[in-house]
Design a protein around this motif. Structure first.
Motif, mmCIF file in Angstrom:
data_model
loop_
_atom_site.group_PDB
_atom_site.id
_atom_site.type_symbol
_atom_site.label_atom_id
_atom_site.label_comp_id
_atom_site.label_asym_id
_atom_site.label_seq_id
_atom_site.Cartn_x
_atom_site.Cartn_y
_atom_site.Cartn_z
ATOM 1 N N ILE A 176 37.604 -12.580 118.749
ATOM 2 C CA ILE A 176 38.606 -13.403 119.415
ATOM 3 C C ILE A 176 38.009 -14.661 120.032
ATOM 4 C CG2 ILE A 176 40.102 -11.432 119.912
ATOM 5 C CD1 ILE A 176 39.104 -11.557 122.826
ATOM 6 N N THR A 209 48.521 -11.961 116.423
ATOM 7 C CA THR A 209 48.525 -10.503 116.530
ATOM 8 C C THR A 209 49.935 -9.969 116.295
ATOM 9 O OG1 THR A 209 49.021 -10.350 118.897
ATOM 10 C CG2 THR A 209 46.713 -10.659 118.274
ATOM 11 N N PRO A 238 48.111 -3.380 125.610
ATOM 12 C CA PRO A 238 47.482 -4.623 125.153
ATOM 13 C C PRO A 238 46.126 -4.351 124.508
ATOM 14 C CG PRO A 238 48.376 -4.894 127.356
ATOM 15 C CD PRO A 238 48.480 -3.430 127.044
ATOM 16 N N ILE A 264 44.108 -7.072 123.797
ATOM 17 C CA ILE A 264 43.267 -8.185 124.248
ATOM 18 C C ILE A 264 43.554 -8.445 125.723
ATOM 19 C CG2 ILE A 264 42.763 -10.650 123.971
ATOM 20 C CD1 ILE A 264 43.621 -10.389 121.037
ATOM 21 N N THR A 265 42.524 -8.384 126.554
ATOM 22 C CA THR A 265 42.666 -8.587 127.997
ATOM 23 C C THR A 265 41.617 -9.578 128.492
ATOM 24 O OG1 THR A 265 41.279 -6.631 128.327
ATOM 25 C CG2 THR A 265 43.674 -6.312 128.435
ATOM 26 N N TRP A 269 46.839 -19.113 120.428
ATOM 27 C CA TRP A 269 47.056 -17.691 120.207
ATOM 28 C C TRP A 269 48.558 -17.389 120.123
ATOM 29 C CZ3 TRP A 269 43.257 -14.501 123.803
ATOM 30 C CH2 TRP A 269 41.940 -14.788 123.420
ATOM 31 N N ASP A 280 51.133 -14.133 119.952
ATOM 32 C CA ASP A 280 51.355 -12.695 120.071
ATOM 33 C C ASP A 280 52.769 -12.406 119.571
ATOM 34 O OD1 ASP A 280 51.746 -10.087 120.765
ATOM 35 O OD2 ASP A 280 50.911 -10.260 122.781
ATOM 36 N N ASP A 318 50.626 -7.620 122.600
ATOM 37 C CA ASP A 318 49.220 -7.273 122.331
ATOM 38 C C ASP A 318 48.263 -7.960 123.295
ATOM 39 O OD1 ASP A 318 49.526 -5.548 120.153
ATOM 40 O OD2 ASP A 318 49.615 -7.180 118.704
ATOM 41 N N ILE A 319 48.682 -9.106 123.827
ATOM 42 C CA ILE A 319 47.768 -9.924 124.647
ATOM 43 C C ILE A 319 48.256 -9.946 126.092
ATOM 44 C CG2 ILE A 319 46.755 -12.218 124.965
ATOM 45 C CD1 ILE A 319 47.274 -12.719 121.966
ATOM 46 N N CYS A 379 46.677 -11.664 129.371
ATOM 47 C CA CYS A 379 45.579 -12.419 129.982
ATOM 48 C C CYS A 379 46.128 -13.636 130.724
ATOM 49 C CB CYS A 379 44.580 -12.876 128.911
ATOM 50 S SG CYS A 379 45.229 -14.166 127.827
ATOM 51 N N LEU A 402 48.905 -20.056 124.634
ATOM 52 C CA LEU A 402 49.362 -18.716 124.260
ATOM 53 C C LEU A 402 50.876 -18.714 124.082
ATOM 54 C CD1 LEU A 402 49.009 -15.662 123.865
ATOM 55 C CD2 LEU A 402 48.987 -15.422 126.369
#
Length: 430
Positions: A240, A248, A255, A257-258, A271, A273, A279-280, A282, A291
């Motif tokens: 990533i 994703t 999630p 991804i953190t 990014w 999602d 999934d993400i 953050c 994002l």
């Protein structure tokens, strides 16, 4: 028997709500249908759960009782109150339910109007229900008509020209934000149709694509199909931080991804999602990451709807015609057994009267067949106009009254089995 659909979609629910309502795997869907079918007023059920919608389809004997059961199930599943869910949901029954189902199948109710994934998702949901014994003839009839309707919408309009999906909209968004993406590196996580479509769109733009999935073999299959690389899911923390673009679309409950996995990088990152649940999770601003979640794509979606507005109008005309045709067909399924029974009773009467005449010596026995045939022909000629009027399904209320009245007059339950009667049946003869 009634049709009932409870619908939660991008139109009435936020992403956070849809995450709580989502049935993320087949096991969860099967448990839900098991609970619903255990209710005495629900005979069949089907659950559709995608990134943009949760739909529960039921065949039931009591709409109110079935509705209460549906919201009790959803409340227990999501942790939200039944009252809140009821206030938010779109609830459709009978004709409204079938119209909604046909609209969903035809991609008129999708976030991206004309997208091509929903028909496949519906087929999968129906297959899961049928394979596990939760739906049969009633929902099956509706689904069969829904797919016919969707096929005509695709063939008669341009609503699905240049096929689009959430994945294609995401790629369009990254091009809008980052400009030329040729030569950039992208990581696609997931193995579903969304991931395949994303890979194909990225590859077509000259992007260097890497595919990742918990099941390595599935990632390999997608990579081979899309001319992409493949990477082990165990390397996600490194991957990533090595790609400018990230997409994703997994079925993970938590999630993947953190913040603790993210590191500073010297390039811009975009990014997307596309999963529900997300999934993400953050602080994108902290890491200077652009994002986007599913609901962030609505601007492009709105443009899509505007461009396809005229095609959508034509599509709704087609849908309405199929809804009317569906209910007319359903009525014939109830009326034909009544007409059959009417002719069978006439045949029995003709046979009995012929035998009485022969036995009493009014006519020689060698004329028995001709007598019976003539008697039945006379009864058929008398009954024919009544049968034709019964087949006229243009007024559903009138047909319902006819079915009830004729069932009462002939002492027959609707849909009863008449196969045990051996007499000849002539449904269309005069």
């Amino acid at each position: 028997m009634h049709y009932l659909i409870v619908s939660f979609s991008h139109k009435n629910s936020t992403l956070a709500i849809r995450e709580k309502l989502a049935f993320v795997d087949e096991t969860a869907q099967i448990r839900a249908m098991e609970t619903l079918n255990a209710n005495p007023c629900i005979s069949e059920s089907m659950v559709l759960s995608t990134c943009n919608r949760v739909e529960i389809v039921c065949s039931c004997s009591d709409v109110q009782a079935a509705s209460d059961a549906l919201f009790a199930l959803l409340a227990g599943h999501s942790g939200l109150s039944a009252h809140e869910l009821h206030e938010r949901a779109d609830i459709f029954d009978d004709e409204g339910g079938i119209h909604h189902l046909f609209s969903v199948a035809s991609s008129l109710d999708s976030m991206v109007v004309g997208e091509t994934q929903i028909a496949g998702q519906l087929k999968d949901a129906h297959k899961l229900s049928v394979d596990n014994g939760f739906s049969a003839q009633k929902i099956g009839r509706a689904m069969s008509y829904a797919f016919k309707c969707a096929a005509e919408v695709r063939n008669a309009t341009n609503i699905s020209s240049k096929p689009v999906s959430i994945a294609s909209v995401a790629v369009a968004k990254v091009k809008e934000s980052a400009g030329d993406i040729s030569g950039k590196k992208a990581l696609v996580i997931g193995s579903g149709e969304m991931s395949v479509i994303t890979c194909k769109h990225l590859s077509a733009q000259g992007v260097d694509v890497t595919v990742m999935n918990r099941t390595f073999e599935k990632a390999e299959a997608i990579a081979a199909e899309c001319n992409a690389r493949v990477r082990s899911f165990e390397e996600i923390s490194h991957a990533i931080n090595e790609n400018e673009l990230l997409f994703t679309a997994t079925g993970s409950l938590a999630p993947i991804i953190t913040d603790d996995m993210i590191k500073p990088v010297p390039f811009d990152r975009y990014w997307f999602d596309m999963a529900v649940p997300r999934d993400i999770e953050c602080d994108a601003a902290l890491w200077s990451i652009a994002l986007f979640y599913v609901d962030d794509l609505k601007e492009i979606v709105s443009e899509n709807i505007a461009l396809r507005e005229d095609e959508a109008k034509l599509s709704y005309v087609i849908i309405r015609r199929h809804v009317v045709g569906f209910f007319e067909w359903l009525k014939t399924l109830s009326i034909e057994p009544l007409i059959k029974n009417m002719y069978l009773k006439a045949s029995n009467a003709a046979q009995q009267e012929s035998m009485r005449v022969i036995e009493n010596g009014y006519i020689p026995k060698e004329y028995e067949y001709a007598l019976q045939k003539a008697t039945f022909q006379a009864l058929k000629r008398f009954l024919h106009p009544f049968a034709e009027r019964m087949r006229d399904g243009s007024d559903p209320m009138r047909v319902d009254t006819l079915i009830e009245s004729m069932s009462f007059l002939m002492n027959q339950e609707e849909g009863s089995d008449l196969s045990q009667n051996s007499c000849t049946y002539y449904p269309k003869g005069k």
